[in-house]
Write a protein that holds these residues in place. Sequence first.
Motif, PDB file in Angstrom:
ATOM      1  N   CYS A  34     -36.522   1.321 -14.373  1.00 43.53           N
ATOM      2  CA  CYS A  34     -35.893   0.068 -13.952  1.00 43.53           C
ATOM      3  C   CYS A  34     -36.590  -1.105 -14.626  1.00 43.53           C
ATOM      4  O   CYS A  34     -37.813  -1.147 -14.714  1.00 43.53           O
ATOM      5  CB  CYS A  34     -35.941  -0.089 -12.442  1.00 43.53           C
ATOM      6  N   LEU A  35     -35.788  -2.042 -15.066  1.00 40.66           N
ATOM      7  CA  LEU A  35     -36.306  -3.167 -15.845  1.00 40.66           C
ATOM      8  C   LEU A  35     -36.157  -4.455 -15.048  1.00 40.66           C
ATOM      9  O   LEU A  35     -35.090  -4.730 -14.489  1.00 40.66           O
ATOM     10  CB  LEU A  35     -35.532  -3.260 -17.161  1.00 40.66           C
ATOM     11  N   PHE A  36     -37.234  -5.234 -14.978  1.00 36.68           N
ATOM     12  CA  PHE A  36     -37.195  -6.525 -14.311  1.00 36.68           C
ATOM     13  C   PHE A  36     -37.188  -7.626 -15.368  1.00 36.68           C
ATOM     14  O   PHE A  36     -38.047  -7.680 -16.231  1.00 36.68           O
ATOM     15  CB  PHE A  36     -38.412  -6.695 -13.397  1.00 36.68           C
ATOM     16  N   ASN A  37     -36.189  -8.488 -15.262  1.00 37.63           N
ATOM     17  CA  ASN A  37     -36.081  -9.610 -16.188  1.00 37.63           C
ATOM     18  C   ASN A  37     -35.494 -10.791 -15.422  1.00 37.63           C
ATOM     19  O   ASN A  37     -35.067 -10.663 -14.272  1.00 37.63           O
ATOM     20  CB  ASN A  37     -35.217  -9.232 -17.401  1.00 37.63           C
ATOM     21  N   LYS A  38     -35.468 -11.926 -16.082  1.00 33.77           N
ATOM     22  CA  LYS A  38     -34.957 -13.162 -15.495  1.00 33.77           C
ATOM     23  C   LYS A  38     -33.649 -12.930 -14.729  1.00 33.77           C
ATOM     24  O   LYS A  38     -32.782 -12.187 -15.179  1.00 33.77           O
ATOM     25  CB  LYS A  38     -34.741 -14.170 -16.628  1.00 33.77           C
ATOM     26  N   VAL A  39     -33.526 -13.573 -13.562  1.00 36.06           N
ATOM     27  CA  VAL A  39     -32.287 -13.481 -12.805  1.00 36.06           C
ATOM     28  C   VAL A  39     -31.106 -13.862 -13.704  1.00 36.06           C
ATOM     29  O   VAL A  39     -31.171 -14.807 -14.480  1.00 36.06           O
ATOM     30  CB  VAL A  39     -32.350 -14.382 -11.552  1.00 36.06           C
ATOM     31  N   GLY A  40     -30.057 -13.065 -13.634  1.00 31.47           N
ATOM     32  CA  GLY A  40     -28.915 -13.224 -14.532  1.00 31.47           C
ATOM     33  C   GLY A  40     -28.809 -12.099 -15.539  1.00 31.47           C
ATOM     34  O   GLY A  40     -27.734 -11.837 -16.094  1.00 31.47           O
ATOM     35  N   ALA A  41     -29.922 -11.401 -15.773  1.00 34.24           N
ATOM     36  CA  ALA A  41     -29.928 -10.310 -16.751  1.00 34.24           C
ATOM     37  C   ALA A  41     -29.019  -9.158 -16.318  1.00 34.24           C
ATOM     38  O   ALA A  41     -28.376  -8.518 -17.152  1.00 34.24           O
ATOM     39  CB  ALA A  41     -31.346  -9.805 -16.973  1.00 34.24           C
ATOM     40  N   LYS A  42     -28.954  -8.900 -15.017  1.00 34.80           N
ATOM     41  CA  LYS A  42     -28.105  -7.810 -14.532  1.00 34.80           C
ATOM     42  C   LYS A  42     -26.636  -8.126 -14.781  1.00 34.80           C
ATOM     43  O   LYS A  42     -25.855  -7.260 -15.210  1.00 34.80           O
ATOM     44  CB  LYS A  42     -28.354  -7.553 -13.050  1.00 34.80           C
ATOM     45  N   ASN A  43     -26.232  -9.373 -14.538  1.00 39.76           N
ATOM     46  CA  ASN A  43     -24.858  -9.781 -14.826  1.00 39.76           C
ATOM     47  C   ASN A  43     -24.534  -9.600 -16.305  1.00 39.76           C
ATOM     48  O   ASN A  43     -23.454  -9.119 -16.671  1.00 39.76           O
ATOM     49  CB  ASN A  43     -24.634 -11.239 -14.425  1.00 39.76           C
ATOM     50  N   VAL A  44     -25.473  -9.997 -17.155  1.00 41.29           N
ATOM     51  CA  VAL A  44     -25.285  -9.861 -18.605  1.00 41.29           C
ATOM     52  C   VAL A  44     -25.074  -8.400 -18.978  1.00 41.29           C
ATOM     53  O   VAL A  44     -24.172  -8.059 -19.757  1.00 41.29           O
ATOM     54  CB  VAL A  44     -26.496 -10.456 -19.357  1.00 41.29           C
ATOM     55  N   ALA A  45     -25.898  -7.512 -18.422  1.00 44.74           N
ATOM     56  CA  ALA A  45     -25.794  -6.089 -18.759  1.00 44.74           C
ATOM     57  C   ALA A  45     -24.478  -5.489 -18.278  1.00 44.74           C
ATOM     58  O   ALA A  45     -23.863  -4.657 -18.968  1.00 44.74           O
ATOM     59  CB  ALA A  45     -26.973  -5.325 -18.164  1.00 44.74           C
ATOM     60  N   ILE A  46     -24.033  -5.900 -17.114  1.00 42.32           N
ATOM     61  CA  ILE A  46     -22.758  -5.392 -16.579  1.00 42.32           C
ATOM     62  C   ILE A  46     -21.593  -5.857 -17.457  1.00 42.32           C
ATOM     63  O   ILE A  46     -20.699  -5.072 -17.798  1.00 42.32           O
ATOM     64  CB  ILE A  46     -22.569  -5.854 -15.115  1.00 42.32           C
ATOM     65  N   ILE A  47     -21.611  -7.122 -17.843  1.00 44.83           N
ATOM     66  CA  ILE A  47     -20.545  -7.651 -18.710  1.00 44.83           C
ATOM     67  C   ILE A  47     -20.579  -6.961 -20.070  1.00 44.83           C
ATOM     68  O   ILE A  47     -19.540  -6.617 -20.642  1.00 44.83           O
ATOM     69  CB  ILE A  47     -20.687  -9.178 -18.860  1.00 44.83           C
ATOM     70  N   ALA A  48     -21.777  -6.746 -20.587  1.00 45.27           N
ATOM     71  CA  ALA A  48     -21.909  -6.051 -21.876  1.00 45.27           C
ATOM     72  C   ALA A  48     -21.307  -4.648 -21.791  1.00 45.27           C
ATOM     73  O   ALA A  48     -20.644  -4.189 -22.728  1.00 45.27           O
ATOM     74  CB  ALA A  48     -23.375  -5.975 -22.286  1.00 45.27           C
ATOM     75  N   GLY A  49     -21.533  -3.962 -20.677  1.00 42.90           N
ATOM     76  CA  GLY A  49     -20.938  -2.648 -20.488  1.00 42.90           C
ATOM     77  C   GLY A  49     -19.423  -2.703 -20.496  1.00 42.90           C
ATOM     78  O   GLY A  49     -18.758  -1.820 -21.052  1.00 42.90           O
ATOM     79  N   TYR A  50     -18.864  -3.734 -19.893  1.00 45.02           N
ATOM     80  CA  TYR A  50     -17.409  -3.896 -19.869  1.00 45.02           C
ATOM     81  C   TYR A  50     -16.853  -4.015 -21.282  1.00 45.02           C
ATOM     82  O   TYR A  50     -15.806  -3.438 -21.597  1.00 45.02           O
ATOM     83  CB  TYR A  50     -17.057  -5.136 -19.051  1.00 45.02           C
ATOM     84  N   TYR A  51     -17.558  -4.756 -22.144  1.00 39.44           N
ATOM     85  CA  TYR A  51     -17.086  -4.963 -23.516  1.00 39.44           C
ATOM     86  C   TYR A  51     -17.583  -3.883 -24.488  1.00 39.44           C
ATOM     87  O   TYR A  51     -17.260  -3.929 -25.675  1.00 39.44           O
ATOM     88  CB  TYR A  51     -17.531  -6.336 -24.018  1.00 39.44           C
ATOM     89  N   GLY A  52     -18.368  -2.949 -23.998  1.00 41.12           N
ATOM     90  CA  GLY A  52     -18.869  -1.885 -24.860  1.00 41.12           C
ATOM     91  C   GLY A  52     -19.921  -2.351 -25.853  1.00 41.12           C
ATOM     92  O   GLY A  52     -20.043  -1.780 -26.943  1.00 41.12           O
ATOM     93  N   LYS A  53     -20.705  -3.368 -25.475  1.00 47.27           N
ATOM     94  CA  LYS A  53     -21.750  -3.888 -26.348  1.00 47.27           C
ATOM     95  C   LYS A  53     -23.097  -3.279 -25.954  1.00 47.27           C
ATOM     96  O   LYS A  53     -23.457  -3.265 -24.766  1.00 47.27           O
ATOM     97  CB  LYS A  53     -21.838  -5.413 -26.237  1.00 47.27           C
ATOM     98  N   PRO A  54     -23.859  -2.763 -26.901  1.00 47.79           N
ATOM     99  CA  PRO A  54     -25.150  -2.141 -26.555  1.00 47.79           C
ATOM    100  C   PRO A  54     -26.165  -3.164 -26.069  1.00 47.79           C
ATOM    101  O   PRO A  54     -26.292  -4.252 -26.639  1.00 47.79           O
ATOM    102  CB  PRO A  54     -25.593  -1.506 -27.875  1.00 47.79           C
ATOM    103  N   VAL A  55     -26.870  -2.796 -25.005  1.00 50.92           N
ATOM    104  CA  VAL A  55     -27.939  -3.630 -24.449  1.00 50.92           C
ATOM    105  C   VAL A  55     -29.274  -2.996 -24.821  1.00 50.92           C
ATOM    106  O   VAL A  55     -29.569  -1.863 -24.428  1.00 50.92           O
ATOM    107  CB  VAL A  55     -27.826  -3.746 -22.920  1.00 50.92           C
ATOM    108  N   ILE A  56     -30.083  -3.729 -25.588  1.00 52.47           N
ATOM    109  CA  ILE A  56     -31.391  -3.242 -26.026  1.00 52.47           C
ATOM    110  C   ILE A  56     -32.467  -4.152 -25.427  1.00 52.47           C
ATOM    111  O   ILE A  56     -32.412  -5.374 -25.586  1.00 52.47           O
ATOM    112  CB  ILE A  56     -31.513  -3.270 -27.569  1.00 52.47           C
ATOM    113  N   SER A  57     -33.419  -3.559 -24.750  1.00 54.59           N
ATOM    114  CA  SER A  57     -34.542  -4.332 -24.211  1.00 54.59           C
ATOM    115  C   SER A  57     -35.726  -4.253 -25.175  1.00 54.59           C
ATOM    116  O   SER A  57     -36.085  -3.166 -25.640  1.00 54.59           O
ATOM    117  CB  SER A  57     -34.960  -3.800 -22.839  1.00 54.59           C
ATOM    118  N   VAL A  58     -36.307  -5.386 -25.463  1.00 54.22           N
ATOM    119  CA  VAL A  58     -37.384  -5.500 -26.451  1.00 54.22           C
ATOM    120  C   VAL A  58     -38.676  -5.841 -25.706  1.00 54.22           C
ATOM    121  O   VAL A  58     -38.780  -6.900 -25.088  1.00 54.22           O
ATOM    122  CB  VAL A  58     -37.059  -6.591 -27.494  1.00 54.22           C
TER     123      VAL A  58
END
Length: 286
Positions: free
Chosen positions: A188-212
């Motif tokens: 599980c990854l902890f990042n700035k609030v809003g990151a979970k929304n970004v990842a969910i939307i990215a999944g909807y559009y089929g965009k890869p989410v890479i954590s650095v």
Amino acid sequence: MERINEVALEISRERVRGASWSSEAMAKAILNEANKNTISCKDIDIITKIVTDANPLMGSLYNLSLIMQNACNQGKTLEWATNKFLSYMSWARKSIVEHAAQLFKEEINIFTMSNSSNILDVVARYKEKINKVLVGESQPGGEGAYFATQTKSLGIDVELYPDSAVSSAIEKSNVILIGADNITIDGCLFNKVGAKNVAIIAGYYGKPVISVFEPFKINPIMKCNNEIALTRSYLVEGFGQLTYRLFDELPNNLIDGILSVNGLTDVSQSSLKFLHDSFVSWFNTN
């Protein structure tokens, strides 16, 4: 120990600079005090408590404490531990930038949010391969706006989006890069609030989410669904206090991969354990 306490307070109040800055600032403060002989390994229990309490959800602070504790247990000094930690930080950041070449097979659009220094290093290095960087503003705090300003100063084409409009930015992007303040050993990854929304939307559009992130942000004793919740508040006119969590917790099924010192890999527990074990063993071989 006054300066260490001052840095801990600064970390606890910080809104823009993240886990890498926090551990670096703390390591330098401890190194400075150790060089002046005002602290030593006899103070290790007090020091590690100050460090980890500054922000319990930052894996970098946990691991700085771990390396200092290990060093003291081995008869080494706080000077040795903090110097080595700072050296590892520098090496890890350079390694991540080198391995980021795997992302740039062609010219791409990148979406990001918050203010990851690792991602800034990556876009600075490969700016000739970047068509555009699209950034979420990342309120409250506005870390994304700060990141966008820094990126723009590098001569990169940047678009800044209010958080309510990031879906259109994500749709136009090829890859989503996010940082990390803490990663649990089970992914599980902890990042700035809003990151979970970004990842969910990215999944909807089929965009890869890479954590650095660097391996020292992996917390080997923390698991998903932990109960630590750091909050802040601000005043909404006509309503009153609005309280929010500082970090989103993203399960690993929202993350497509990680970019770290060994390049691109998955977010499995075995991969994270290998990265963290390699981080700890680095101090025994360098």
